[in-house]
Enzyme design. Structure first.
Site, PDB file in Angstrom:
ATOM      1  N   LYS A  58       2.530   1.209  -3.965  1.00 22.93           N
ATOM      2  CA  LYS A  58       3.894   1.611  -3.615  1.00 22.93           C
ATOM      3  C   LYS A  58       4.035   2.185  -2.213  1.00 22.93           C
ATOM      4  O   LYS A  58       5.124   2.166  -1.643  1.00 22.93           O
ATOM      5  CB  LYS A  58       4.407   2.640  -4.624  1.00 22.93           C
ATOM      6  CG  LYS A  58       4.803   2.048  -5.963  1.00 22.93           C
ATOM      7  CD  LYS A  58       5.640   3.042  -6.756  1.00 22.93           C
ATOM      8  CE  LYS A  58       6.137   2.452  -8.043  1.00 22.93           C
ATOM      9  NZ  LYS A  58       5.046   2.309  -9.040  1.00 22.93           N
ATOM     10  N   SER A 307      -2.828  -2.578  -9.530  1.00 23.97           N
ATOM     11  CA  SER A 307      -1.783  -1.970  -8.696  1.00 23.97           C
ATOM     12  C   SER A 307      -1.997  -0.501  -8.379  1.00 23.97           C
ATOM     13  O   SER A 307      -1.403   0.012  -7.429  1.00 23.97           O
ATOM     14  CB  SER A 307      -0.433  -2.151  -9.387  1.00 23.97           C
ATOM     15  OG  SER A 307      -0.525  -1.705 -10.732  1.00 23.97           O
TER      16      SER A 307
END
Ligand SMILES: *Cc1c(COP(=O)(O)O)cnc(C)c1O
Length: 322
Positions: A58, A307
């Site tokens: 992110k 991720s």
């Protein structure tokens, strides 16, 4: 589609993001691990965003947002999040010299709260639930004239996040399929955007926890729906579909799979023992889907996005017992 989405980013925005982020993000490794190939029957290439700054992909989006747009840099930024979105924004704001306030519900995970404070952000604890925290963040942003940064309907976040897919296509040009975990959908939307232009032969498969299936159900029904939100995997714990990310996934995503939280824990275990790497639950969801549907992936070259790696001790113990 029931809500208007902000203008979708294009490949040009992704290339601009890559230029801005040069030297600011880790070009994370894309690695094969024999144990993962043995367990799945596929040729798995893991994109290790668990090794990214702040431990998750992110930060690519947050850095791009603050580098591309003066207004939030000057106004300061506000977000409501307990997890990786908060850390990403706090990290990017510190780099840009921008004030950052994160609203969390009362009694947050102390590890995450400490991490966000450690990055220099102001942390306000407000309300019992996430919805209370959101309402407070909205008020606060309005009062202060600060920019409220959501985790999904933000074109600059999606464009920044998409730089991970650009890297992966260069690191592993022979992929047949790319499997991406979904919460709000920025990662999967980004993968759709990049592959549509540069690698249309690559199938993109999204994965969500069956305990929080809002994005999955939104994609299947073509409407923005709300769903129960009970997954243990914090990065996947989102209760509704978002217009921008759904728009980018529609028509491009090849399939959307659901896995259980226990399948996610088992995939975390395989990452630990087979790849000697730490994945948080959300980070292991894509591998969980490949393990759960071997017939779909066997014999193919499968990119799997790991991720994030921000797993707490209790979560790791549960994974090792899975
Ligand atoms: C946020 C997050 C996700 C989900 O990403 P979206 O862009 O919200 O779909 C997956 N994994 C990790 C580690 C995350 O932090």
């Amino acid at each position: 589609m029931t809500a208007a989405s902000p203008a979708a980013p294009t490949l040009r925005d992704v290339l601009a993001a890559q230029h801005r982020l040069a030297g600011q993000v880790v070009r994370t490794p894309a690695l094969s691990h024999r144990e993962l190939d043995d367990a799945t029957g596929a040729a798995v290439v893991v994109k290790h965003e668990n090794l990214q700054h702040t431990g998750a992909f992110k930060v690519r989006g947050a850095l791009n947002l603050l580098a591309a747009d003066d207004a939030p840099r000057r106004q300061g930024v506000v977000a409501y999040s307990t997890g990786n979105h908060a850390q990403a924004l706090a990290y990017a704001a510190a780099r840009a010299g921008t004030p950052c306030t994160i609203v969390m519900p009362e009694r947050p995970n102390p590890l995450k709260e400490r991490a966000v404070r450690g990055l220099g952000a102001e942390v306000l604890l407000h309300g019992a639930t996430f919805d209370d925290a959101r309402a407070h963040a909205q008020e606060l942003a309005a009062q202060r004239g600060a920019r409220l940064v959501g985790a999904a309907d933000e074109p600059l976040l999606v464009a920044g996040v998409a730089t991970a897919t650009l890297e992966l296509l260069q690191q592993a040009p022979d992929l047949d399929v790319l499997v991406v975990p979904v919460g709000g959908g920025s990662g999967a939307a980004a993968a759709c955007l990049v592959t549509a232009s540069l690698a249309p032969h690559v199938q993109v498969v999204a994965v969500q926890s069956a305990a929080s299936p809002a994005a999955h159900d939104s994609w299947r029904t073509g409407a923005l729906v709300e769903r129960p939100n009970r997954t243990r995997a914090e990065g996947l714990a989102v209760g509704r579909g978002f217009a921008l990310t759904q728009e980018l996934m529609r028509g491009r995503l090849d399939d959307f799979l659901l896995v259980t939280d226990d399948q996610i824990s088992a995939a975390q275990r395989l990452y630990l023992t087979g790849a000697r790497t730490v994945a948080e639950g959300a980070g292991a969801a894509a591998l969980a889907a490949v393990l759960a549907a071997p017939e779909r992936f066997a014999g193919r070259s499968v990119g799997v996005v790991c991720s994030g790696g921000n797993a707490g001790e209790e979560e790791l113990r549960r994974a090792l017992d899975a």
